[in-house]
Design a protein around this motif. Sequence first.
Motif, PDB file in Angstrom:
ATOM      1  N   ALA A  77      66.242  76.642 -47.082  1.00 49.08           N
ATOM      2  CA  ALA A  77      66.175  77.368 -45.810  1.00 49.08           C
ATOM      3  C   ALA A  77      67.538  77.386 -45.124  1.00 49.08           C
ATOM      4  O   ALA A  77      67.945  78.422 -44.573  1.00 49.08           O
ATOM      5  CB  ALA A  77      65.129  76.742 -44.898  1.00 49.08           C
ATOM      6  N   ILE A  78      68.257  76.279 -45.177  1.00 47.39           N
ATOM      7  CA  ILE A  78      69.615  76.227 -44.609  1.00 47.39           C
ATOM      8  C   ILE A  78      70.492  77.251 -45.312  1.00 47.39           C
ATOM      9  O   ILE A  78      71.244  77.991 -44.675  1.00 47.39           O
ATOM     10  CB  ILE A  78      70.216  74.808 -44.732  1.00 47.39           C
ATOM     11  N   GLY A  79      70.400  77.321 -46.627  1.00 50.85           N
ATOM     12  CA  GLY A  79      71.182  78.306 -47.381  1.00 50.85           C
ATOM     13  C   GLY A  79      70.845  79.728 -46.984  1.00 50.85           C
ATOM     14  O   GLY A  79      71.728  80.578 -46.860  1.00 50.85           O
ATOM     15  N   CYS A  80      69.559  80.002 -46.763  1.00 58.06           N
ATOM     16  CA  CYS A  80      69.153  81.346 -46.324  1.00 58.06           C
ATOM     17  C   CYS A  80      69.700  81.650 -44.934  1.00 58.06           C
ATOM     18  O   CYS A  80      70.146  82.776 -44.668  1.00 58.06           O
ATOM     19  CB  CYS A  80      67.631  81.472 -46.326  1.00 58.06           C
ATOM     20  N   LEU A  81      69.671  80.669 -44.047  1.00 60.50           N
ATOM     21  CA  LEU A  81      70.212  80.871 -42.697  1.00 60.50           C
ATOM     22  C   LEU A  81      71.701  81.185 -42.745  1.00 60.50           C
ATOM     23  O   LEU A  81      72.178  82.091 -42.059  1.00 60.50           O
ATOM     24  CB  LEU A  81      69.954  79.633 -41.828  1.00 60.50           C
ATOM     25  N   VAL A  82      72.438  80.439 -43.566  1.00 64.33           N
ATOM     26  CA  VAL A  82      73.878  80.698 -43.705  1.00 64.33           C
ATOM     27  C   VAL A  82      74.101  82.085 -44.295  1.00 64.33           C
ATOM     28  O   VAL A  82      74.928  82.859 -43.802  1.00 64.33           O
ATOM     29  CB  VAL A  82      74.567  79.617 -44.568  1.00 64.33           C
ATOM     30  N   GLY A  83      73.354  82.406 -45.330  1.00 67.21           N
ATOM     31  CA  GLY A  83      73.519  83.693 -46.008  1.00 67.21           C
ATOM     32  C   GLY A  83      73.242  84.886 -45.118  1.00 67.21           C
ATOM     33  O   GLY A  83      73.819  85.955 -45.291  1.00 67.21           O
ATOM     34  N   THR A  84      72.347  84.719 -44.155  1.00 67.68           N
ATOM     35  CA  THR A  84      72.025  85.815 -43.244  1.00 67.68           C
ATOM     36  C   THR A  84      72.845  85.778 -41.962  1.00 67.68           C
ATOM     37  O   THR A  84      72.644  86.605 -41.074  1.00 67.68           O
ATOM     38  CB  THR A  84      70.521  85.822 -42.900  1.00 67.68           C
ATOM     39  N   GLY A  85      73.763  84.813 -41.870  1.00 75.05           N
ATOM     40  CA  GLY A  85      74.674  84.763 -40.729  1.00 75.05           C
ATOM     41  C   GLY A  85      74.169  84.020 -39.515  1.00 75.05           C
ATOM     42  O   GLY A  85      74.764  84.109 -38.447  1.00 75.05           O
ATOM     43  N   LEU A  86      73.109  83.275 -39.653  1.00 76.34           N
ATOM     44  CA  LEU A  86      72.568  82.500 -38.538  1.00 76.34           C
ATOM     45  C   LEU A  86      73.184  81.096 -38.562  1.00 76.34           C
ATOM     46  O   LEU A  86      72.537  80.105 -38.901  1.00 76.34           O
ATOM     47  CB  LEU A  86      71.041  82.456 -38.615  1.00 76.34           C
ATOM     48  N   TYR A  87      74.451  81.025 -38.169  1.00 75.12           N
ATOM     49  CA  TYR A  87      75.243  79.800 -38.319  1.00 75.12           C
ATOM     50  C   TYR A  87      74.765  78.667 -37.420  1.00 75.12           C
ATOM     51  O   TYR A  87      74.684  77.515 -37.861  1.00 75.12           O
ATOM     52  CB  TYR A  87      76.718  80.080 -38.073  1.00 75.12           C
ATOM     53  N   MET A  88      74.479  78.959 -36.160  1.00 75.44           N
ATOM     54  CA  MET A  88      74.041  77.894 -35.255  1.00 75.44           C
ATOM     55  C   MET A  88      72.702  77.325 -35.697  1.00 75.44           C
ATOM     56  O   MET A  88      72.497  76.112 -35.671  1.00 75.44           O
ATOM     57  CB  MET A  88      73.960  78.411 -33.814  1.00 75.44           C
ATOM     58  N   SER A  89      71.804  78.177 -36.132  1.00 76.14           N
ATOM     59  CA  SER A  89      70.513  77.702 -36.632  1.00 76.14           C
ATOM     60  C   SER A  89      70.688  76.845 -37.876  1.00 76.14           C
ATOM     61  O   SER A  89      70.014  75.824 -38.035  1.00 76.14           O
ATOM     62  CB  SER A  89      69.591  78.882 -36.942  1.00 76.14           C
ATOM     63  N   SER A  90      71.599  77.245 -38.762  1.00 76.54           N
ATOM     64  CA  SER A  90      71.835  76.461 -39.972  1.00 76.54           C
ATOM     65  C   SER A  90      72.460  75.109 -39.638  1.00 76.54           C
ATOM     66  O   SER A  90      72.111  74.090 -40.231  1.00 76.54           O
ATOM     67  CB  SER A  90      72.698  77.230 -40.970  1.00 76.54           C
ATOM     68  N   PHE A  91      73.344  75.089 -38.660  1.00 74.61           N
ATOM     69  CA  PHE A  91      73.963  73.839 -38.223  1.00 74.61           C
ATOM     70  C   PHE A  91      72.921  72.911 -37.609  1.00 74.61           C
ATOM     71  O   PHE A  91      72.835  71.737 -37.961  1.00 74.61           O
ATOM     72  CB  PHE A  91      75.088  74.130 -37.225  1.00 74.61           C
ATOM     73  N   LEU A  92      72.111  73.451 -36.711  1.00 74.24           N
ATOM     74  CA  LEU A  92      71.074  72.645 -36.066  1.00 74.24           C
ATOM     75  C   LEU A  92      70.019  72.181 -37.080  1.00 74.24           C
ATOM     76  O   LEU A  92      69.531  71.046 -37.007  1.00 74.24           O
ATOM     77  CB  LEU A  92      70.426  73.422 -34.926  1.00 74.24           C
ATOM     78  N   GLY A  93      69.686  73.026 -38.031  1.00 72.71           N
ATOM     79  CA  GLY A  93      68.758  72.640 -39.087  1.00 72.71           C
ATOM     80  C   GLY A  93      69.299  71.520 -39.943  1.00 72.71           C
ATOM     81  O   GLY A  93      68.571  70.583 -40.309  1.00 72.71           O
ATOM     82  N   THR A  94      70.577  71.599 -40.256  1.00 75.00           N
ATOM     83  CA  THR A  94      71.215  70.522 -41.030  1.00 75.00           C
ATOM     84  C   THR A  94      71.181  69.225 -40.262  1.00 75.00           C
ATOM     85  O   THR A  94      70.848  68.169 -40.826  1.00 75.00           O
ATOM     86  CB  THR A  94      72.665  70.908 -41.388  1.00 75.00           C
ATOM     87  N   LEU A  95      71.505  69.273 -38.974  1.00 72.36           N
ATOM     88  CA  LEU A  95      71.442  68.072 -38.156  1.00 72.36           C
ATOM     89  C   LEU A  95      70.027  67.509 -38.118  1.00 72.36           C
ATOM     90  O   LEU A  95      69.832  66.284 -38.191  1.00 72.36           O
ATOM     91  CB  LEU A  95      71.930  68.351 -36.741  1.00 72.36           C
ATOM     92  N   ALA A  96      69.048  68.377 -38.007  1.00 66.51           N
ATOM     93  CA  ALA A  96      67.649  67.925 -37.971  1.00 66.51           C
ATOM     94  C   ALA A  96      67.267  67.236 -39.280  1.00 66.51           C
ATOM     95  O   ALA A  96      66.572  66.210 -39.267  1.00 66.51           O
ATOM     96  CB  ALA A  96      66.724  69.115 -37.712  1.00 66.51           C
ATOM     97  N   ILE A  97      67.722  67.757 -40.397  1.00 70.57           N
ATOM     98  CA  ILE A  97      67.426  67.132 -41.691  1.00 70.57           C
ATOM     99  C   ILE A  97      68.099  65.762 -41.774  1.00 70.57           C
ATOM    100  O   ILE A  97      67.516  64.801 -42.266  1.00 70.57           O
ATOM    101  CB  ILE A  97      67.878  68.032 -42.857  1.00 70.57           C
ATOM    102  N   LEU A  98      69.332  65.686 -41.281  1.00 65.95           N
ATOM    103  CA  LEU A  98      70.081  64.413 -41.360  1.00 65.95           C
ATOM    104  C   LEU A  98      69.508  63.331 -40.461  1.00 65.95           C
ATOM    105  O   LEU A  98      69.594  62.151 -40.782  1.00 65.95           O
ATOM    106  CB  LEU A  98      71.555  64.662 -41.020  1.00 65.95           C
ATOM    107  N   PHE A  99      68.967  63.744 -39.335  1.00 68.33           N
ATOM    108  CA  PHE A  99      68.475  62.750 -38.386  1.00 68.33           C
ATOM    109  C   PHE A  99      66.976  62.760 -38.274  1.00 68.33           C
ATOM    110  O   PHE A  99      66.341  61.929 -37.794  1.00 68.33           O
ATOM    111  CB  PHE A  99      69.108  62.955 -37.004  1.00 68.33           C
TER     112      PHE A  99
END
Length: 119
Positions: free
Chosen positions: A97-119
Amino acid sequence: MDLVVLFKIGLSILFGYMIGIERENSGKAVGSRTISLICLGSTLFCLMSPEIFGGDNSRVIAQIVSGIGFIGAGIIFKHEDKVHGLTTAATIWASAAIGCLVGTGLYMSSFLGTLAILF
């Protein structure tokens, strides 16, 4: 190659690597290389989709969700009363899902999603 495409590829690899390093540090089997490849693959499919289908990513994203779900199902094992691999399956699914967000240009969502996965 377009700089935006290079940025998306780099960001996808970075986010996948960050998630994978956390998994490696936890002693899990699926680590930085695997998660990076899952994230990158999803990004590449999302980048390729508009070129082939004229801007509609919905079909490709739907197939990514199904395909990664199938891979995740193969990771889950039940032994006696214990189930193993659920968190790993969820991690690879969320990483796609993070990869799809990045691929579609939703950078802030991908960043926040990554943080959510990490924490």
